[in-house]
Design a protein around this motif. Structure first.
Motif, PDB file in Angstrom:
ATOM      1  N   ASN A   1      -9.010   1.458  -0.991  1.00 37.78           N
ATOM      2  CA  ASN A   1      -8.082   2.159  -1.880  1.00 37.78           C
ATOM      3  C   ASN A   1      -8.184   1.606  -3.297  1.00 37.78           C
ATOM      4  O   ASN A   1      -8.686   0.495  -3.510  1.00 37.78           O
ATOM      5  N   LYS A   2      -7.695   2.346  -4.257  1.00 34.15           N
ATOM      6  CA  LYS A   2      -7.632   1.867  -5.634  1.00 34.15           C
ATOM      7  C   LYS A   2      -6.514   0.831  -5.760  1.00 34.15           C
ATOM      8  O   LYS A   2      -5.650   0.721  -4.893  1.00 34.15           O
TER       9      LYS A   2
ATOM     10  N   GLN B   1       0.847  -1.194   0.000  1.00 35.99           N
ATOM     11  CA  GLN B   1       0.000   0.000   0.000  1.00 35.99           C
ATOM     12  C   GLN B   1       0.884   1.246   0.000  1.00 35.99           C
ATOM     13  O   GLN B   1       1.847   1.342   0.766  1.00 35.99           O
ATOM     14  N   VAL B   2       0.554   2.186  -0.872  1.00 36.73           N
ATOM     15  CA  VAL B   2       1.277   3.454  -0.963  1.00 36.73           C
ATOM     16  C   VAL B   2       0.258   4.580  -1.106  1.00 36.73           C
ATOM     17  O   VAL B   2      -0.936   4.333  -1.287  1.00 36.73           O
ATOM     18  N   HIS B   3       0.730   5.822  -1.035  1.00 36.67           N
ATOM     19  CA  HIS B   3      -0.127   6.946  -1.406  1.00 36.67           C
ATOM     20  C   HIS B   3       0.650   7.875  -2.328  1.00 36.67           C
ATOM     21  O   HIS B   3       1.877   7.779  -2.450  1.00 36.67           O
TER      22      HIS B   3
ATOM     23  N   LYS C   1      -4.708   6.831  -1.809  1.00 42.48           N
ATOM     24  CA  LYS C   1      -4.112   5.546  -1.460  1.00 42.48           C
ATOM     25  C   LYS C   1      -4.294   4.524  -2.588  1.00 42.48           C
ATOM     26  O   LYS C   1      -5.318   4.524  -3.272  1.00 42.48           O
ATOM     27  N   PHE C   2      -3.295   3.658  -2.718  1.00 46.65           N
ATOM     28  CA  PHE C   2      -3.321   2.595  -3.722  1.00 46.65           C
ATOM     29  C   PHE C   2      -2.737   1.318  -3.125  1.00 46.65           C
ATOM     30  O   PHE C   2      -1.860   1.361  -2.265  1.00 46.65           O
ATOM     31  N   LEU C   3      -3.205   0.173  -3.614  1.00 44.81           N
ATOM     32  CA  LEU C   3      -2.544  -1.088  -3.342  1.00 44.81           C
ATOM     33  C   LEU C   3      -1.866  -1.503  -4.635  1.00 44.81           C
ATOM     34  O   LEU C   3      -2.524  -1.682  -5.661  1.00 44.81           O
ATOM     35  N   VAL C   4      -0.542  -1.638  -4.579  1.00 44.81           N
ATOM     36  CA  VAL C   4       0.253  -1.945  -5.770  1.00 44.81           C
ATOM     37  C   VAL C   4       0.552  -3.433  -5.807  1.00 44.81           C
ATOM     38  O   VAL C   4       0.961  -4.031  -4.808  1.00 44.81           O
TER      39      VAL C   4
ATOM     40  N   ILE D   1     -11.540  -8.095  -4.649  1.00 45.74           N
ATOM     41  CA  ILE D   1     -11.257  -6.798  -5.272  1.00 45.74           C
ATOM     42  C   ILE D   1     -12.217  -5.743  -4.728  1.00 45.74           C
ATOM     43  O   ILE D   1     -11.816  -4.608  -4.430  1.00 45.74           O
ATOM     44  N   GLU D   2     -13.468  -6.110  -4.579  1.00 45.65           N
ATOM     45  CA  GLU D   2     -14.471  -5.186  -4.036  1.00 45.65           C
ATOM     46  C   GLU D   2     -14.095  -4.765  -2.612  1.00 45.65           C
ATOM     47  O   GLU D   2     -14.192  -3.581  -2.253  1.00 45.65           O
ATOM     48  N   THR D   3     -13.650  -5.720  -1.804  1.00 44.27           N
ATOM     49  CA  THR D   3     -13.258  -5.412  -0.423  1.00 44.27           C
ATOM     50  C   THR D   3     -12.069  -4.464  -0.395  1.00 44.27           C
ATOM     51  O   THR D   3     -12.059  -3.473   0.342  1.00 44.27           O
TER      52      THR D   3
END
Length: 303
Positions: A273-274, A241-243, A249-252, A266-268
Motif C-alpha cells: 500500500n501507499k 492501515q486504511v482505505h 489502501k494506505f498506511l498512515v 519502506i519498499e516492503t
C-alpha cells in the motif's frame, strides 16, 4: 475487513501535557512550548487535510472546553466501533481521561452510522482494572485475533472479558522499552495490516512469548516487518492501515515515524500500500501518542 475508510478524530480545544498519564507513558515529554494548543491544532488540521485529500472519510468532532480533557485527541483509547453495529467502551487508567466519554461524540457518530449494541467494560474502573481500547490491544479484525502487551493500562482479566464478548482469540505478552520499563500501549510497538505486521519483536524479552507472537502472525498469513527500539521510540509502530472511497489502501503514520524507517522497510510496505504521513511532533511530544492514536476506525454500518 481489516481496514476501513471511515475515521473518527477529535479536534483539540485544550490539548496539553497530561501529568496523570505521564506516570507510565515513557513516550510523553513536557515541551517548553508556550503555544502547545495552537501548534497541536495546526498539526491536527494539516493531518485532516492530508487524509481528506486522499479521499478518506473523517468524522471530526470538536472537543468541549468543559470538562477539561487534555488527551481527547486520542479517542481510540476509550471507544471502538465494529462491523456488527456494536461499540465498546473501555476502562481508562487516568481519571481525567474518563471524562472523554462525551455524549456529543456518540451523537455525531449516530448521525451517520448505525449503533445497535454497546459493550460497556467501564465498570472495571472501580476495581482499578484497565483496558484502553485499541491502544491496549491491536486487533487482527479479519482473523479475530487480539494482541495485547500487558501493563498497568492493560489488564489480563479485562482483556479476556473483551475477547470472550467479541469472540476474539487473545494473544497476550509482556513488552518493555529499551530501559526495561513496560510499554504502556501495544499500538506503539505493533501495527497489524491486512498482509503484514509492523512490530518491535526485541521488546518481547521472553523467548516463548516472542515465539508465540511470531507464530500467530505467520499462521495468520502475514509477513513481519521488524522495527528496532530506536524506530519504535520514533513511533514507527504507531501506524494504521486504511482505505479510501475508491478502495485504495494506505498506511498512515507520522512524519517522524516515516523518517525513522529504512528504505528497505519502506519498499516492503509500499509493495502492499501507499504511505501517508504528516508532521505531528507537538502532539507526539506532549501527548506520548502518534498518528494511530488519533484515529478511531469506524466499522459501523452506514445509515
Amino acid at each position: 475487513m481489516q481496514h476501513t475508510s471511515h475515521l473518527l478524530m477529535i479536534q483539540p480545544v485544550h490539548f496539553s501535557f497530561n501529568a496523570e498519564t505521564a506516570v507510565n507513558n515513557s513516550f510523553q515529554n513536557k515541551s517548553d512550548q508556550s503555544n502547545v494548543q495552537e501548534k497541536a491544532r495546526q498539526e491536527f488540521e494539516q493531518f485532516i487535510s492530508i487524509l481528506r485529500a486522499h479521499d478518506i472519510d473523517v468524522t471530526v468532532v470538536e472537543d468541549t472546553p468543559d470538562p477539561h480533557t487534555p488527551d481527547s485527541i486520542f479517542p481510540n483509547n476509550w471507544i471502538s466501533f465494529h462491523e456488527d453495529g456494536s461499540i465498546c467502551l473501555y476502562p481508562m487508567f487516568a481519571t481525567n481521561r474518563r471524562l472523554e466519554r462525551k455524549p456529543s461524540v456518540l451523537n455525531s457518530i449516530q448521525e451517520k452510522f448505525l449503533i445497535v449494541h454497546t459493550n460497556d467494560f467501564t465498570s472495571n474502573e472501580k476495581n482499578e482494572l484497565f483496558l484502553e481500547g485499541t491502544g491496549s490491544m491491536v486487533l487482527d479484525r479479519e482473523k479475530k485475533i487480539a494482541y495485547a502487551c500487558l501493563s498497568p493500562r492493560t489488564n489480563t482479566q479485562v482483556f479476556n472479558e473483551f475477547c470472550n464478548t467479541m469472540q476474539y482469540k487473545g494473544v497476550s505478552f509482556v513488552a518493555v522499552d529499551a530501559a526495561g520499563a513496560p510499554i504502556y500501549h501495544t499500538n506503539v510497538m505493533m501495527c497489524v495490516a491486512d498482509d503484514y505486521v509492523v512490530i518491535c519483536l526485541d521488546s518481547i524479552k521472553d523467548s516463548n512469548e516472542q515465539q508465540l507472537v511470531k507464530q500467530s502472525i505467520i499462521n495468520s498469513g502475514k509477513i513481519i516487518v521488524e522495527i528496532d527500539f530506536n524506530q519504535m521510540n520514533h513511533f514507527a509502530g504507531n501506524m494504521l492501515q486504511v482505505h479510501n472511497t475508491r478502495g485504495e489502501k494506505f498506511l498512515v503514520m507520522s512524519s517522524q515515524a516515516f523518517h525513522a524507517l529504512t528504505p528497505k522497510q519502506i519498499e516492503t510496505i509500499t509493495a502492499f500500500n501507499k504511505i501517508i504521513h504528516s508532521d505531528i511532533t507537538t502532539i507526539e511530544t506532549n501527548g506520548g501518542g502518534s498518528a494511530r492514536c488519533m484515529m478511531a476506525e469506524i466499522f459501523l454500518p452506514l445509515k
